[in-house]
Scaffold this motif. Structure first.
Motif, PDB file in Angstrom:
ATOM      1  N   VAL A 113       0.840  -1.211   0.000  1.00 11.84           N
ATOM      2  CA  VAL A 113       0.000   0.000   0.000  1.00 11.84           C
ATOM      3  C   VAL A 113       0.869   1.253   0.000  1.00 11.84           C
ATOM      4  O   VAL A 113       1.899   1.291   0.676  1.00 11.84           O
ATOM      5  N   ILE A 114       0.442   2.274  -0.758  1.00  9.16           N
ATOM      6  CA  ILE A 114       1.099   3.588  -0.712  1.00  9.16           C
ATOM      7  C   ILE A 114       0.068   4.642  -0.335  1.00  9.16           C
ATOM      8  O   ILE A 114      -1.129   4.423  -0.465  1.00  9.16           O
ATOM      9  N   GLY A 115       0.545   5.789   0.137  1.00 15.53           N
ATOM     10  CA  GLY A 115      -0.384   6.860   0.480  1.00 15.53           C
ATOM     11  C   GLY A 115      -0.194   7.305   1.917  1.00 15.53           C
ATOM     12  O   GLY A 115       0.863   7.073   2.484  1.00 15.53           O
ATOM     13  N   PRO A 116      -1.198   7.897   2.560  1.00 13.25           N
ATOM     14  CA  PRO A 116      -2.465   8.293   1.945  1.00 13.25           C
ATOM     15  C   PRO A 116      -2.271   9.475   0.985  1.00 13.25           C
ATOM     16  O   PRO A 116      -1.270  10.169   1.052  1.00 13.25           O
ATOM     17  N   PHE A 117      -3.278   9.678   0.114  1.00 13.44           N
ATOM     18  CA  PHE A 117      -3.243  10.760  -0.862  1.00 13.44           C
ATOM     19  C   PHE A 117      -4.499  11.626  -0.731  1.00 13.44           C
ATOM     20  O   PHE A 117      -5.541  11.137  -0.309  1.00 13.44           O
ATOM     21  N   GLY A 118      -4.352  12.875  -1.164  1.00 14.75           N
ATOM     22  CA  GLY A 118      -5.512  13.777  -1.207  1.00 14.75           C
ATOM     23  C   GLY A 118      -5.504  14.756  -0.055  1.00 14.75           C
ATOM     24  O   GLY A 118      -5.422  14.356   1.102  1.00 14.75           O
TER      25      GLY A 118
END
Ligand SMILES: Cc1cc2nc3c(=O)[nH]c(=O)nc-3n(C[C@H](O)[C@H](O)[C@H](O)COP(=O)(O)OP(=O)(O)OC[C@H]3O[C@@H](n4cnc5c(N)ncnc54)[C@H](O)[C@@H]3O)c2cc1C
Ligand code: SF4
Ligand code: SF4
Length: 425
Positions: A264-269
């Protein structure tokens, strides 16, 4: 005009394919359509980009902020950029000199002028829904952490739940997946997304790139107090034209078993975030898996209401799917109290019924939406397939106009104040 300026050298705007998560934010933001993409890479047209920088801060990974000094005649074409797995190095002063342009000075570097906007037929005004989408969060949004686990350094989550959240026995399945991060920090807010890297390689032997999925659970976990999140993932079995395909990441995710490990990558936004001030209203307009962030926001408000310590404003949901059987979370939505959330469903392929889309419902509820549009505490969220975006923003425009409001003023106000958020894919 200073004739001494060396226009043969540009700072060419490039996107780093190694860390870009293919989220489409830059393409949707660019006012002159300088950005395009294929199945793999997002790229910038050197002859169109005018260096306005509008795309830089909305990019969740920073992959958009790359520039190379290039002789204009040697600028990388989009065809060339589409083949890249990594960015090319800067040309050395010697290489530039060999091109006959000499060592560039910062002040002399030019970006090309923006070309004229596409012409429209006489009497016709082009409607660009993306121009109203906010790139800033509401003033009362909580601080969002982003890119804690970047594409080059993913973390591992464990699958702790996976079930079909559409009606059983139908082909167009959508799964509700719960991922647990154990002791690994992964703080999230409603409206953010993560990237999942499917294992293996594509047809060209290259590692699969990450696909993005919106978080469907609130900030304090799918299970309150746990370091876990949920996703709403549609199993892609046909492409946007209806041709049979087997989507790489969506099928991988829908087939995961409890106990499996996922990269998993992120978090984004950092802008599609909910308001946190008392009496703020939230209008949610979604189709299919666009319901994920709406579920997260609704559940957070439900938990706050249960605590009795938060005076929420109105919650209104316009939710579209082809049929009721394909609508994720149809059952649980029915159990929410009517005085908590105002739910409106639109089904476009129910046998024997006329096609209804979310924008049709919005027009039917024009009187209520007009009141909400007039209220500075209202925040609008649109999420789902790209094809819905224009119709939804046009419906908002028509509601505003019929209520005697000046849409350009209202729409631009919504954008400026972080009160109209568009996330379509
Ligand atoms: C910001 C953002 C948030 C997203 N959130 C979600 C989410 O919450 N839930 C979710 O399920 N998806 C979401 N997506 C879409 C997701 O990232 C993938 O694009 C989708 O799961 C398809 O990936 P795939 O690897 O299965 O298909 P691919 O192997 O990449 O593509 C296979 C084929 O299917 C087409 N295709 C891709 N996506 C779709 C689609 N949704 N419907 C029909 N055809 C498609 C492609 O054009 C291609 O031809 C989001 C995308 C973005 C940019
Ligand atoms: S810098 Fe401006 S013109 Fe260039 S790609 Fe970004 S938004 Fe488009
Ligand atoms: S990660 Fe940045 S560069 Fe890549 S598509 Fe998203 S906004 Fe564009």
């Amino acid at each position: 005009m200073d004739m001494a300026v060396d226009v043969s050298v540009i700072r060419q705007h490039l996107i780093d394919p190694e860390i870009c998560i293919r989220c489409n934010t830059c393409e949707a933001t660019c006012p002159v359509n300088a950005i395009t993409h294929d199945d793999r890479n997002y790229v910038v047209r050197a002859d169109v980009c005018n260096g306005c920088m509008a795309c830089i801060s909305p990019c969740p990974t920073g992959s958009i902020d790359n520039w190379r000094t290039m002789p204009m005649a040697r600028a990388y074409s989009i065809e060339e950029q589409l083949t890249w797995d990594e960015l090319p190095a800067e040309l050395t002063p010697e290489q530039l000199e060999a091109e006959g342009v000499g060592a560039p000075q910062e002040a002399l570097l030019q970006v090309p002028a923006a070309p004229p906007q596409p012409a429209t037929a006489p009497g016709e005004t082009a409607f660009n829904s993306a121009q109203y989408g906010a790139t800033v969060p509401p003033w009362s949004a909580a601080h969002a952490y982003t890119n804690l686990h970047p594409p080059k350094n993913p973390t591992t989550a464990t699958v702790v739940g996976n079930f079909n959240c559409t009606e059983a026995g139908y082909e167009n399945q959508t799964h509700h997946i719960v991922l647990d991060f154990g002791a690994m920090p992964f703080p999230v807010l409603e409206g953010q997304s993560i990237g999942i890297i499917p294992p293996g390689t594509d047809a060209n032997g290259k590692a699969h790139f990450a696909r993005q999925y919106s978080i469907a659970s609130p900030r304090n976990g799918e299970r309150p107090g746990y370091n876990n999140i949920s996703l709403t993932v549609k199993r892609v079995l046909e492409d946007h034209q209806g041709k049979p395909v087997r989507g790489v990441a969506s099928n991988y995710v829908c087939d995961l078993k409890v106990g499996d490990k996922v990269q998993v990558i992120g978090p984004f936004g950092s802008s599609f975030l909910m308001p946190n001030h008392p009496k703020s209203h939230i209008v949610m307009i979604c189709t299919g898996t666009g319901s994920a962030p709406m579920r997260a926001m609704t559940e957070w408000r439900r938990r706050l209401r249960k605590s009795g310590k938060f005076e929420g404003g109105k919650l209104m949901l316009f939710f579209g799917a082809r049929t009721q059987q394909e609508l994720p979370y149809f059952g649980p939505l029915q159990t929410l109290p009517k005085d908590f959330i105002d739910i409106n469903f639109a089904f476009s392929r129910t046998q024997g019924q006329p096609k209804r889309y979310v924008q049709d419902l919005m027009r039917e509820r024009a009187a209520d939406l007009a009141e909400l549009l007039k209220d500075g505490q209202t925040h609008f969220y649109v999420c789902g397939l790209k094809s819905m975006e224009e119709g939804v923003v046009l419906a908002l425009r028509d509601v505003a106009t019929e209520a005697g409001l000046d849409w350009d003023q209202v729409g631009m106000g919504l954008k400026r104040e972080g009160r109209l958020h568009l996330e379509t894919y």
